[in-house]
Design a protein around this motif. Structure first.
Motif, mmCIF file in Angstrom:
data_model
loop_
_atom_site.group_PDB
_atom_site.id
_atom_site.type_symbol
_atom_site.label_atom_id
_atom_site.label_comp_id
_atom_site.label_asym_id
_atom_site.label_seq_id
_atom_site.Cartn_x
_atom_site.Cartn_y
_atom_site.Cartn_z
ATOM 1 N N THR A 1 0.796 -1.064 0.066
ATOM 2 C CA THR A 1 0.037 0.070 -0.033
ATOM 3 C C THR A 1 0.812 1.248 0.013
ATOM 4 N N SER A 2 2.218 1.179 -0.308
ATOM 5 C CA SER A 2 3.035 2.312 -0.193
ATOM 6 C C SER A 2 2.965 2.985 -1.535
ATOM 7 N N GLN A 3 2.788 2.290 -2.501
ATOM 8 C CA GLN A 3 2.814 2.918 -3.829
ATOM 9 C C GLN A 3 1.433 3.717 -4.137
ATOM 10 N N LYS A 4 1.705 5.093 -4.807
ATOM 11 C CA LYS A 4 0.456 6.080 -4.688
ATOM 12 C C LYS A 4 -0.405 5.454 -5.762
ATOM 13 N N VAL A 5 -1.593 5.646 -5.756
ATOM 14 C CA VAL A 5 -2.791 5.468 -6.377
ATOM 15 C C VAL A 5 -3.595 6.470 -7.131
ATOM 16 N N ALA A 6 -3.787 6.479 -8.399
ATOM 17 C CA ALA A 6 -4.717 7.586 -8.954
ATOM 18 C C ALA A 6 -5.840 6.898 -9.505
ATOM 19 N N VAL A 7 -6.981 7.553 -9.435
ATOM 20 C CA VAL A 7 -8.169 7.134 -10.104
ATOM 21 C C VAL A 7 -8.498 8.078 -11.324
ATOM 22 N N VAL A 8 -8.922 7.708 -12.459
ATOM 23 C CA VAL A 8 -9.135 8.398 -13.622
ATOM 24 C C VAL A 8 -10.469 8.143 -14.252
ATOM 25 N N THR A 9 -11.329 9.266 -14.464
ATOM 26 C CA THR A 9 -12.635 8.859 -14.946
ATOM 27 C C THR A 9 -12.641 9.244 -16.732
ATOM 28 N N GLY A 10 -13.327 8.646 -17.480
ATOM 29 C CA GLY A 10 -13.189 9.105 -18.834
ATOM 30 C C GLY A 10 -11.969 8.390 -19.324
ATOM 31 N N GLY B 1 -8.386 11.464 -21.346
ATOM 32 C CA GLY B 1 -8.349 10.579 -20.273
ATOM 33 C C GLY B 1 -7.213 9.367 -20.316
ATOM 34 N N ALA B 2 -7.011 8.979 -21.530
ATOM 35 C CA ALA B 2 -6.156 7.792 -21.749
ATOM 36 C C ALA B 2 -4.693 8.478 -21.543
ATOM 37 N N GLY B 3 -4.523 9.444 -22.138
ATOM 38 C CA GLY B 3 -3.094 10.320 -21.768
ATOM 39 C C GLY B 3 -2.858 10.525 -20.368
ATOM 40 N N VAL B 4 -3.901 10.748 -19.480
ATOM 41 C CA VAL B 4 -3.697 10.822 -18.138
ATOM 42 C C VAL B 4 -3.394 9.553 -17.453
ATOM 43 N N VAL B 5 -4.050 8.479 -17.711
ATOM 44 C CA VAL B 5 -3.801 7.274 -17.342
ATOM 45 C C VAL B 5 -2.215 6.930 -17.569
ATOM 46 N N ALA B 6 -1.815 7.363 -18.845
ATOM 47 C CA ALA B 6 -0.334 6.997 -19.008
ATOM 48 C C ALA B 6 0.510 7.906 -18.323
ATOM 49 N N GLY B 7 0.094 9.204 -17.999
ATOM 50 C CA GLY B 7 1.004 10.080 -17.444
ATOM 51 C C GLY B 7 1.240 9.659 -15.943
ATOM 52 N N TYR B 8 0.084 8.945 -15.256
ATOM 53 C CA TYR B 8 0.415 8.666 -13.959
ATOM 54 C C TYR B 8 1.132 7.218 -13.775
ATOM 55 N N ARG B 9 1.007 6.589 -14.925
ATOM 56 C CA ARG B 9 1.780 5.220 -14.984
ATOM 57 C C ARG B 9 3.136 5.629 -14.955
ATOM 58 N N LYS B 10 3.765 6.685 -15.876
ATOM 59 C CA LYS B 10 4.813 6.948 -16.051
ATOM 60 C C LYS B 10 5.507 7.966 -14.603
ATOM 61 N N LEU B 11 4.463 8.233 -13.752
ATOM 62 C CA LEU B 11 5.030 8.648 -12.469
ATOM 63 C C LEU B 11 5.065 7.702 -11.451
ATOM 64 N N GLY B 12 4.924 6.537 -12.038
ATOM 65 C CA GLY B 12 4.934 5.125 -11.015
ATOM 66 C C GLY B 12 3.761 4.848 -10.091
ATOM 67 N N TYR B 13 2.648 5.539 -10.561
ATOM 68 C CA TYR B 13 1.409 5.302 -9.820
ATOM 69 C C TYR B 13 0.752 4.065 -10.354
ATOM 70 N N ASN B 14 0.020 3.395 -9.353
ATOM 71 C CA ASN B 14 -0.902 2.397 -9.697
ATOM 72 C C ASN B 14 -2.233 3.431 -10.134
ATOM 73 N N VAL B 15 -3.082 2.841 -11.032
ATOM 74 C CA VAL B 15 -4.029 3.502 -11.462
ATOM 75 C C VAL B 15 -5.287 2.709 -11.772
ATOM 76 N N VAL B 16 -6.416 3.483 -11.320
ATOM 77 C CA VAL B 16 -7.863 2.626 -11.425
ATOM 78 C C VAL B 16 -8.230 3.568 -12.632
ATOM 79 N N ALA B 17 -8.565 3.087 -13.837
ATOM 80 C CA ALA B 17 -9.445 3.950 -14.875
ATOM 81 C C ALA B 17 -10.826 3.355 -15.146
ATOM 82 N N THR B 18 -11.689 4.335 -15.457
ATOM 83 C CA THR B 18 -13.157 3.761 -15.582
ATOM 84 C C THR B 18 -13.545 4.594 -16.687
ATOM 85 N N SER B 19 -14.422 3.925 -17.702
ATOM 86 C CA SER B 19 -15.228 4.720 -18.657
ATOM 87 C C SER B 19 -16.410 3.987 -19.100
ATOM 88 N N ARG B 20 -17.269 3.955 -19.915
ATOM 89 C CA ARG B 20 -18.282 3.028 -20.393
ATOM 90 C C ARG B 20 -17.808 2.310 -21.300
#
Length: 236
Positions: free
Chosen positions: A3-12, A18-37
């Motif tokens: 649980t020490s790794q930071k986590v970002a949630v991205v909608t859309g 949105g896809a660009g932001v997901v990739a940006g957080y992954r490059k920062l080393g974050y775990n990411v939870v992404a959602t869309s329809r």
């Protein structure tokens, strides 16, 4: 999983900004939870995708719940999901109103409330809202009152939430894109749109992502609405 790794949630998070932001957080080393329809399953163990409509409170509950269950925390939320319907004001239907309000306002409310509650429990976090320059600087060429109504409200909420939570370590900021080269403005529209921008071109997704990443790392910035619009906010 630690649980020490930071986590970002991205909608859309399935395409465009949105896809660009997901990739940006992954490059920062974050775990990411992404959602869309329409988001597809992920094979990346540090990227969890959740398919659903963010206007549904159950999806907001699921996304934040899974972030905590899978990764142990929520450090950042990017409210990118949004609906834009360019129409004359008198042509909007009740269904149009419900669609835009559902995604742009109800969706924002549901997931932000849950994410901030988690951030407060863990002692801090950061929310970035994707608004729009045209909420402050409308154009007669692209009449979009429902988006102005909702995105303008989100910009106001950004300031209010920043003040409410500053003393408890939660920052809240916004990025206001101008005309960006996404599916909303396909290539055949660029020659018409570009002259409306002081810098003479549409923005790129990476330029919005860079703004989000700046705010994520700018620990002394909260309550800011950062316009990334080629100067459109200054006038046309």
């Amino acid at each position: 999983m630690s649980t020490s790794q930071k986590v970002a949630v991205v909608t859309g998070g399935s395409q465009g900004i949105g896809a660009g932001v997901v990739a940006g957080y992954r490059k920062l080393g974050y775990n990411v939870v992404a959602t869309s329809r329409s988001i597809p399953p992920s094979e990346d163990p540090r990227l969890l995708t959740v398919r659903g409509d963010i206007a549904d409170p159950a999806i907001a509950e699921q996304v934040v719940g899974l972030a905590v269950e899978r990764f142990g925390r929520v450090d950042a939320l990017v409210n990118n999901a949004g609906v834009s319907l360019v129409k004359p004001f008198v042509d909007y239907t009740a269904a149009d109103f419900e669609t835009v309000i559902g995604t742009n306002v109800a969706g924002f409310f549901q997931i932000t409330q849950r994410a901030i509650a988690e951030m407060l429990r863990q002692g801090g976090g950061h929310v970035v809202n994707i608004t729009a320059t045209f909420a402050d600087r409308p154009s007669s060429r692209f009449t979009n009152v429902l988006a102005s109504l909702t995105k303008g409200g989100i910009a106001a909420a950004t300031s209010a939430l920043a003040l409410e939570h500053a003393s408890r370590g939660v920052r809240v900021n916004a990025v206001a894109p101008g005309y960006i080269a996404t599916a909303i403005f396909p290539p055949e529209t660029h020659a018409t749109v570009a002259p409306m921008v002081p810098l003479g071109r549409l923005g790129e997704v990476d330029e919005i992502v860079d703004a989000v990443m700046y705010l994520e790392q700018a620990s002394y910035v909260t309550g800011e609405v950062l316009h990334v619009d080629g100067g459109t906010i200054a006038g046309q």
